[in-house]
Design a protein around this motif. Structure first.
Motif, mmCIF file in Angstrom:
data_model
loop_
_atom_site.group_PDB
_atom_site.id
_atom_site.type_symbol
_atom_site.label_atom_id
_atom_site.label_comp_id
_atom_site.label_asym_id
_atom_site.label_seq_id
_atom_site.Cartn_x
_atom_site.Cartn_y
_atom_site.Cartn_z
ATOM 1 N N THR A 1 -0.315 -8.862 -0.952
ATOM 2 C CA THR A 1 0.575 -8.549 -2.295
ATOM 3 C C THR A 1 -0.397 -7.562 -2.861
ATOM 4 N N ILE A 2 0.565 -6.395 -3.157
ATOM 5 C CA ILE A 2 -0.146 -5.095 -3.973
ATOM 6 C C ILE A 2 0.729 -5.364 -5.338
ATOM 7 N N ARG A 3 0.005 -5.485 -6.381
ATOM 8 C CA ARG A 3 0.544 -5.658 -7.769
ATOM 9 C C ARG A 3 -0.027 -4.834 -8.648
ATOM 10 N N ASP A 4 0.797 -4.128 -9.600
ATOM 11 C CA ASP A 4 0.490 -3.347 -10.658
ATOM 12 C C ASP A 4 -0.649 -2.367 -10.591
ATOM 13 N N THR A 5 -0.138 -1.775 -9.397
ATOM 14 C CA THR A 5 -1.334 -0.690 -8.823
ATOM 15 C C THR A 5 -0.527 0.753 -8.768
ATOM 16 N N LEU A 6 -1.215 1.805 -9.075
ATOM 17 C CA LEU A 6 -0.936 3.265 -8.979
ATOM 18 C C LEU A 6 -1.398 4.121 -7.829
ATOM 19 N N ILE A 7 -0.487 4.406 -6.866
ATOM 20 C CA ILE A 7 -1.135 5.196 -5.693
ATOM 21 C C ILE A 7 -0.556 6.371 -5.915
ATOM 22 N N ASP A 8 -1.265 7.429 -6.457
ATOM 23 C CA ASP A 8 -0.680 8.814 -6.824
ATOM 24 C C ASP A 8 -1.426 9.758 -5.804
ATOM 25 N N GLY A 9 -0.531 9.787 -4.721
ATOM 26 C CA GLY A 9 -0.781 10.483 -3.593
ATOM 27 C C GLY A 9 -1.128 9.969 -2.565
ATOM 28 N N ALA A 10 -0.474 9.750 -1.368
ATOM 29 C CA ALA A 10 -0.701 9.254 -0.160
ATOM 30 C C ALA A 10 -0.218 9.949 0.986
ATOM 31 N N PHE A 11 -0.535 10.119 2.299
ATOM 32 C CA PHE A 11 0.109 10.595 3.329
ATOM 33 C C PHE A 11 1.348 9.355 3.767
ATOM 34 N N GLN A 12 0.629 8.156 3.952
ATOM 35 C CA GLN A 12 1.622 6.883 4.298
ATOM 36 C C GLN A 12 1.333 5.975 3.364
ATOM 37 N N GLY A 13 2.102 5.192 2.774
ATOM 38 C CA GLY A 13 2.030 4.091 1.926
ATOM 39 C C GLY A 13 1.553 2.872 2.407
ATOM 40 N N ILE A 14 2.144 2.061 3.062
ATOM 41 C CA ILE A 14 1.606 0.780 3.627
ATOM 42 C C ILE A 14 1.983 0.802 5.001
ATOM 43 N N SER A 15 0.708 0.648 5.869
ATOM 44 C CA SER A 15 0.496 0.589 7.272
ATOM 45 C C SER A 15 0.749 -0.594 7.759
ATOM 46 N N VAL A 16 1.889 -0.877 8.563
ATOM 47 C CA VAL A 16 2.075 -2.246 9.274
ATOM 48 C C VAL A 16 2.321 -2.004 10.698
ATOM 49 N N LYS A 17 1.766 -1.245 11.306
ATOM 50 C CA LYS A 17 2.163 -0.886 12.527
ATOM 51 C C LYS A 17 0.956 -0.791 13.530
ATOM 52 N N PRO A 18 0.914 -1.894 14.507
ATOM 53 C CA PRO A 18 -0.288 -1.742 15.599
ATOM 54 C C PRO A 18 -0.347 -0.804 16.338
ATOM 55 N N ARG A 19 -1.351 -0.566 17.195
ATOM 56 C CA ARG A 19 -1.284 0.451 18.312
ATOM 57 C C ARG A 19 0.021 -0.202 19.278
ATOM 58 N N LYS A 20 0.403 1.003 19.969
ATOM 59 C CA LYS A 20 1.374 0.766 20.907
ATOM 60 C C LYS A 20 0.964 -0.378 22.018
ATOM 61 N N ASP A 21 -0.608 -0.439 22.544
ATOM 62 C CA ASP A 21 -1.011 -1.075 23.449
ATOM 63 C C ASP A 21 -1.423 -2.563 22.832
ATOM 64 N N SER A 22 -1.227 -2.627 21.598
ATOM 65 C CA SER A 22 -1.702 -4.134 20.939
ATOM 66 C C SER A 22 -0.814 -5.277 21.632
ATOM 67 N N ASP A 23 -1.605 -6.392 21.418
ATOM 68 C CA ASP A 23 -0.763 -7.546 21.814
ATOM 69 C C ASP A 23 -0.034 -8.203 20.734
ATOM 70 N N MET A 24 -0.067 -7.884 19.569
ATOM 71 C CA MET A 24 0.502 -8.296 18.474
ATOM 72 C C MET A 24 2.096 -8.680 18.544
ATOM 73 N N GLY A 25 2.105 -9.961 18.393
ATOM 74 C CA GLY A 25 3.580 -10.357 18.337
ATOM 75 C C GLY A 25 4.443 -10.082 16.957
ATOM 76 N N ASP A 26 5.634 -10.441 17.147
ATOM 77 C CA ASP A 26 6.382 -10.344 15.744
ATOM 78 C C ASP A 26 5.976 -10.897 14.771
#
Length: 348
Positions: free
Chosen positions: A179-204
Motif C-alpha cells: 500500500t502506498i498512501r498519501d505520498t508525493l512522488i515528484d519525478g521518477a523514471f518508473q512509478g511502481i515496478s512489479v516486473k521480475p526478471r525474465k528468467d525469474s521463476d515467479m508465478g502469476d
C-alpha cells in the motif's frame, strides 16, 4: 551536507496529519540522529522485539551508486575512485518494523545515460521483513527509492516525499501486497515496478493487490540509449498483482521522448478498482499513440490545465504535511491552506 529544515506545525482545521503516526503503535523505538557515514546501516531492533520503530527524524543519509560523477560507455558506474553507498538502510529478517522520518540525499548521477548508470541501488530496502512501514521520509535523487525485496509482503509507504528517482520510485519485483498512501512522488523514471526478471521463476500474482490511495506521481524523462525515455504508472507484465487506485494523480512530464506502451497497457489492464483520479499530460504536445489512455475513472487534462492541476495538487500536499523534514530548497508548508477534500489532501 544539506541542513534539516523544520516546518510549520500549525493546526489544520478539518485535516488529520497522521505523519509519524507509526510511532504511536511501535512496541520499541530506537532513535538515530545526525549525518550517517557513507556505509550501509543494517537496522537491528532489540532482541526478540517485533513491531519496533527506527526514529530517524533527525538523521541524514546519503545514497551513492556510482564510482565516478558522470558514467559513460567507457567508464560506467562501477569504475572510478568515489566511495559508494548503494543500500544506505536495510531492514532484514524482522517483522513489523517502521522507518520514521529521515532525510536521504543523493550522489546518484541524474544526467548520464541509464544503462551506464545502472549500478543497482535502493535507499530503503526490506528483505525478509513483512508488514514494514515507511512513514514520513524525504528521499531525493535515488536509483530506486524504496524496495520490497523477497519475503516482505504488506509494506506500507505513507506521508512520504520522493523526488527525482532515477529508476523506480518503488520496486516490488517479488509481486507482493503493498500500500502506498498519501505520498508525493515528484519525478521518477518508473512509478511502481512489479516486473521480475525474465528468467525469474515467479508465478502469476494476480491474486495480490497493490493499493495507491492519495498518491501524486509525476513521471519524467531521462537519458536512455540514444534518446530520452519515460516510464509508466507500473513497470509490469501479465504476472503482476492487481492495482487499486483512488484519489490519486498520475502526471507525465513529456518532452518528446519515447516510453513503454506495453507497460502503460498493463498498468490500465491490471486495475481492479479506480476512482476519483487524474491523468495529467503536462505537455502542450499531443499524447503519442504509444501512451494508451487511462480508463474513464481517470479525468484527463492536458497542457496548461494539466500543469495548473499538478501545481495545485503538489502545493496542497506540501501544505498538508508540515511535519516533514525537508531540503533547504523545498517549499515550506502553509497548513492553513491545506484542502483536505482535494488531491494532495486525501488521506484515504
Amino acid at each position: 551536507m544539506a541542513a534539516l529544515v523544520p516546518a510549520s506545525m500549525s493546526k489544520m482545521p478539518g485535516y488529520r496529519d497522521d505523519t509519524y503516526g507509526a510511532l504511536q503503535t511501535a512496541r520499541r523505538i530506537v532513535n538515530l540522529r545526525g549525518q550517517q557515514p557513507l556505509e550501509r546501516l543494517k537496522f537491528t531492533p532489540p532482541a526478540g522485539v517485533s513491531g519496533s520503530a527506527l526514529d530517524a527524524r533527525r538523521a541524514t543519509f546519503t545514497v551513492a551508486n556510482s564510482r565516478n560523477p558522470k558514467p559513460t560507455a567507457d567508464q560506467d558506474c562501477d569504475q572510478g575512485i568515489l566511495p559508494v553507498n548503494r543500500y544506505p538502510l536495510l531492514i532484514e529478517q524482522q517483522d513489523r518494523t517502521a522507518i520514521i522520518g529521515g532525510l536521504f540525499l543523493s550522489r546518484v548521477p541524474q544526467s548520464s545515460e541509464w544503462r551506464v548508470t545502472y549500478c543497482n541501488s535502493s535507499v530503503i530496502t526490506f528483505e525478509g521483513a513483512p508488514n514494514g512501514v515507511v512513514d514520513g521520509v524525504r528521499i531525493t535523487g535515488a536509483w530506486d527509492a524504496v524496495r520490497a525485496s523477497r519475503g516482505s509482503p504488506g509494506l506500507l509507504i505513507e506521508n512520504s516525499w520522493i523526488s527525482n528517482a532515477r529508476d523506480d520510485a518503488v520496486e516490488n519485483d517479488f509481486l507482493q501486497t503493498m500500500t502506498i498512501r498519501d505520498t508525493l512522488i515528484d519525478g521518477a523514471f518508473q512509478g511502481i515496478s512489479v516486473k521480475p526478471r525474465k528468467d525469474s521463476d515467479m508465478g502469476d500474482a494476480s491474486n495480490q493487490m497493490v493499493t495507491l490511495s492519495g498518491v501524486l506521481l509525476r513521471l519524467q524523462e531521462y537519458s536512455y540509449k540514444e534518446g530520452r525515455r519515460f516510464g509508466a504508472l507500473a513497470k509490469s507484465d501479465q504476472r503482476a498483482p492487481r492495482f487499486w487506485v483512488t484519489n490519486s494523480v498520475v502526471a507525465v512530464d513529456y518532452a518528446g521522448g519515447s516510453s513503454y506502451p506495453q507497460f502503460w497497457a498493463t498498468s490500465w489492464s491490471k486495475l481492479s478498482g479506480s476512482s476519483n483520479n487524474l491523468f495529467l499530460w503536462l505537455s502542450d504536445a499531443p499524447i503519442p499513440d504509444f501512451v494508451p489512455l487511462p480508463p474513464s475513472s481517470f479525468r484527463l487534462l492536458r497542457g496548461q490545465a494539466a500543469r495548473d492541476a499538478w501545481t495545485r495538487a503538489k502545493s496542497n500536499w506540501i501544505n498538508c504535511h508540515p511535519k516533514l523534514t525537508r531540503l533547504p530548497t523545498d517549499p515550506r508548508s502553509n497548513p492553513d491552506a491545506c484542502v483536505p477534500s482535494s488531491w494532495g489532501g486525501f488521506t484515504n
